[in-house]
Design an enzyme around this catalytic site. Structure first.
Site, PDB file in Angstrom:
ATOM      1  N   ASN A   1       0.859  -1.181   0.000  1.00  0.00           N
ATOM      2  CA  ASN A   1       0.000   0.000   0.000  1.00  0.00           C
ATOM      3  C   ASN A   1       0.897   1.233   0.000  1.00  0.00           C
ATOM      4  O   ASN A   1       1.597   1.501   0.978  1.00  0.00           O
ATOM      5  CB  ASN A   1      -0.904  -0.026   1.238  1.00  0.00           C
ATOM      6  CG  ASN A   1      -1.842   1.160   1.304  1.00  0.00           C
ATOM      7  OD1 ASN A   1      -1.751   2.102   0.522  1.00  0.00           O
ATOM      8  ND2 ASN A   1      -2.764   1.130   2.260  1.00  0.00           N
TER       9      ASN A   1
ATOM     10  N   LYS B   1       3.232   0.732   3.295  1.00  0.00           N
ATOM     11  CA  LYS B   1       2.676  -0.222   4.249  1.00  0.00           C
ATOM     12  C   LYS B   1       2.571  -1.579   3.562  1.00  0.00           C
ATOM     13  O   LYS B   1       2.223  -1.654   2.388  1.00  0.00           O
ATOM     14  CB  LYS B   1       1.288   0.225   4.720  1.00  0.00           C
ATOM     15  CG  LYS B   1       1.276   1.566   5.430  1.00  0.00           C
ATOM     16  CD  LYS B   1      -0.146   1.987   5.763  1.00  0.00           C
ATOM     17  CE  LYS B   1      -0.182   3.377   6.367  1.00  0.00           C
ATOM     18  NZ  LYS B   1      -1.574   3.834   6.617  1.00  0.00           N
TER      19      LYS B   1
ATOM     20  N   ARG C   1      -1.924  -1.809  -4.141  1.00  0.00           N
ATOM     21  CA  ARG C   1      -2.992  -0.816  -4.128  1.00  0.00           C
ATOM     22  C   ARG C   1      -2.647   0.279  -5.139  1.00  0.00           C
ATOM     23  O   ARG C   1      -1.563   0.858  -5.106  1.00  0.00           O
ATOM     24  CB  ARG C   1      -3.134  -0.189  -2.746  1.00  0.00           C
ATOM     25  CG  ARG C   1      -4.172   0.940  -2.713  1.00  0.00           C
ATOM     26  CD  ARG C   1      -3.794   1.993  -1.715  1.00  0.00           C
ATOM     27  NE  ARG C   1      -4.712   3.129  -1.747  1.00  0.00           N
ATOM     28  CZ  ARG C   1      -4.463   4.289  -1.155  1.00  0.00           C
ATOM     29  NH1 ARG C   1      -3.337   4.463  -0.486  1.00  0.00           N
ATOM     30  NH2 ARG C   1      -5.325   5.275  -1.236  1.00  0.00           N
TER      31      ARG C   1
ATOM     32  N   ASP D   1      -8.632   1.939  -5.941  1.00  0.00           N
ATOM     33  CA  ASP D   1      -9.542   2.717  -5.101  1.00  0.00           C
ATOM     34  C   ASP D   1     -10.776   3.156  -5.879  1.00  0.00           C
ATOM     35  O   ASP D   1     -11.873   3.262  -5.322  1.00  0.00           O
ATOM     36  CB  ASP D   1      -8.826   3.955  -4.555  1.00  0.00           C
ATOM     37  CG  ASP D   1      -8.091   3.681  -3.251  1.00  0.00           C
ATOM     38  OD1 ASP D   1      -8.574   2.842  -2.473  1.00  0.00           O
ATOM     39  OD2 ASP D   1      -7.045   4.296  -3.012  1.00  0.00           O
TER      40      ASP D   1
ATOM     41  N   HIS E   1     -14.451   9.317   5.316  1.00  0.00           N
ATOM     42  CA  HIS E   1     -13.034   8.972   5.427  1.00  0.00           C
ATOM     43  C   HIS E   1     -12.277  10.209   5.885  1.00  0.00           C
ATOM     44  O   HIS E   1     -12.297  11.245   5.212  1.00  0.00           O
ATOM     45  CB  HIS E   1     -12.491   8.506   4.071  1.00  0.00           C
ATOM     46  CG  HIS E   1     -11.030   8.150   4.105  1.00  0.00           C
ATOM     47  ND1 HIS E   1     -10.581   6.881   4.358  1.00  0.00           N
ATOM     48  CD2 HIS E   1      -9.918   8.914   3.918  1.00  0.00           C
ATOM     49  CE1 HIS E   1      -9.257   6.865   4.328  1.00  0.00           C
ATOM     50  NE2 HIS E   1      -8.830   8.088   4.063  1.00  0.00           N
ATOM     51  N   LEU E   2     -11.606  10.108   7.035  1.00  0.00           N
ATOM     52  CA  LEU E   2     -10.848  11.226   7.588  1.00  0.00           C
ATOM     53  C   LEU E   2      -9.393  10.812   7.721  1.00  0.00           C
ATOM     54  O   LEU E   2      -9.065   9.858   8.422  1.00  0.00           O
ATOM     55  CB  LEU E   2     -11.407  11.632   8.957  1.00  0.00           C
ATOM     56  CG  LEU E   2     -12.877  12.078   8.966  1.00  0.00           C
ATOM     57  CD1 LEU E   2     -13.339  12.358  10.386  1.00  0.00           C
ATOM     58  CD2 LEU E   2     -13.071  13.304   8.086  1.00  0.00           C
ATOM     59  N   GLY E   3      -8.520  11.511   7.025  1.00  0.00           N
ATOM     60  CA  GLY E   3      -7.098  11.201   7.059  1.00  0.00           C
ATOM     61  C   GLY E   3      -6.339  12.313   6.385  1.00  0.00           C
ATOM     62  O   GLY E   3      -6.744  13.475   6.427  1.00  0.00           O
TER      63      GLY E   3
ATOM     64  N   GLY F   1      -6.215  12.736   3.299  1.00  0.00           N
ATOM     65  CA  GLY F   1      -7.266  13.185   2.399  1.00  0.00           C
ATOM     66  C   GLY F   1      -8.600  12.797   3.009  1.00  0.00           C
ATOM     67  O   GLY F   1      -8.703  11.768   3.674  1.00  0.00           O
TER      68      GLY F   1
END
Length: 234
Positions: free
Chosen positions: A7, A14, A93, A147, A206-208, A210
């Site tokens: 990833n 990762k 990914r 994605d 989705h909180l990160g 982005g």
């Protein structure tokens, strides 16, 4: 079956190993430039396959320097067992799949489409291509998961921009991102509620690094705050 997953973040890598559906190993390392990323992918594969790949790999669109020397600080000893069982496949990914709307075995046509979509996701797709090229000579089947694939179910009203038809006909439309994270969130939500993912109607956030929001109906993505590129979001 053993699967090694990679990833690619904008500054790190990762990885995880899955034995069927169970994660048996996982780790991450910093990889802020092309050479570090090449070295990281190659070291992970060498540690699991027990054989060497190329000493240097051409990155897509440009030639990178030879990989930096392996640093024990990047991969703690407990993250890289000395005698691992080799994986049956490597799964990458890829943020933007372009016209590819389901997981695909990586071949020349798939690489071409990932490269084409790099114009819309230059950081993440480029890094995925570097990893794919770094791994391709190890002789292990490679698979790309996207994605954008989660949002293949977007209806026309959600995916269509208010643009002239000639631009829409050239593929300028809303794609949506963070799809793999949303797919996992959807399944975990279904597990908690004791129902099937196909029965879930929800707003997913989705909180990160982005951030984005999804509307899901019957387990299918029907709207998203992201668009043609990952620059749209919240």
């Amino acid at each position: 079956m053993r699967i090694l997953t990679l990833n690619y973040g904008s500054t790190n890598l990762k990885w995880a190993v899955f034995e069927d559906d169970v994660r048996s190993e996982a780790g991450r390392c910093e990889a802020t430039d092309d050479a570090q990323l090449q070295a990281a992918v190659q070291e992970i594969l060498r540690s699991r396959l027990g054989r060497s790949g190329p000493n240097a790999v051409d990155a897509p669109s440009t030639r990178t320097s030879a990989p930096a020397a392996y640093s024990p600080k990047a991969f703690p000893a407990d993250e890289l067992p000395a005698t691992p069982q080799p994986p049956d496949a490597v799964v990458h990914r890829v943020v933007h799949g372009g016209r590819l709307e389901r997981p695909a075995v990586i071949d020349a046509a798939v690489l071409q489409e990932i490269t084409r979509a790099t114009a819309f996701s230059p950081i993440h797709n480029r890094r995925a291509l570097i990893g794919i090229h770094a791994a391709e000579r190890f002789g292990v089947p490679q698979i790309a998961v996207f994605d954008t694939a989660f949002h293949a179910t977007l209806p026309d009203v959600a995916r269509t921009y208010a643009l002239p038809r000639e631009l829409r006909d050239r593929g300028i439309r809303r794609f949506g991102f963070h799809g793999l994270a949303f797919s996992s969130t959807l399944q975990q939500t279904a597990d908690v509620l004791g129902t099937a993912a196909a029965d879930i109607n929800a707003i997913l956030v989705h909180l990160g690094g982005g951030c984005s929001v999804r509307a899901v109906e019957g387990g299918r993505s029907i709207d998203t705050s992201m668009g043609l590129t990952p620059l749209e979001g919240l």
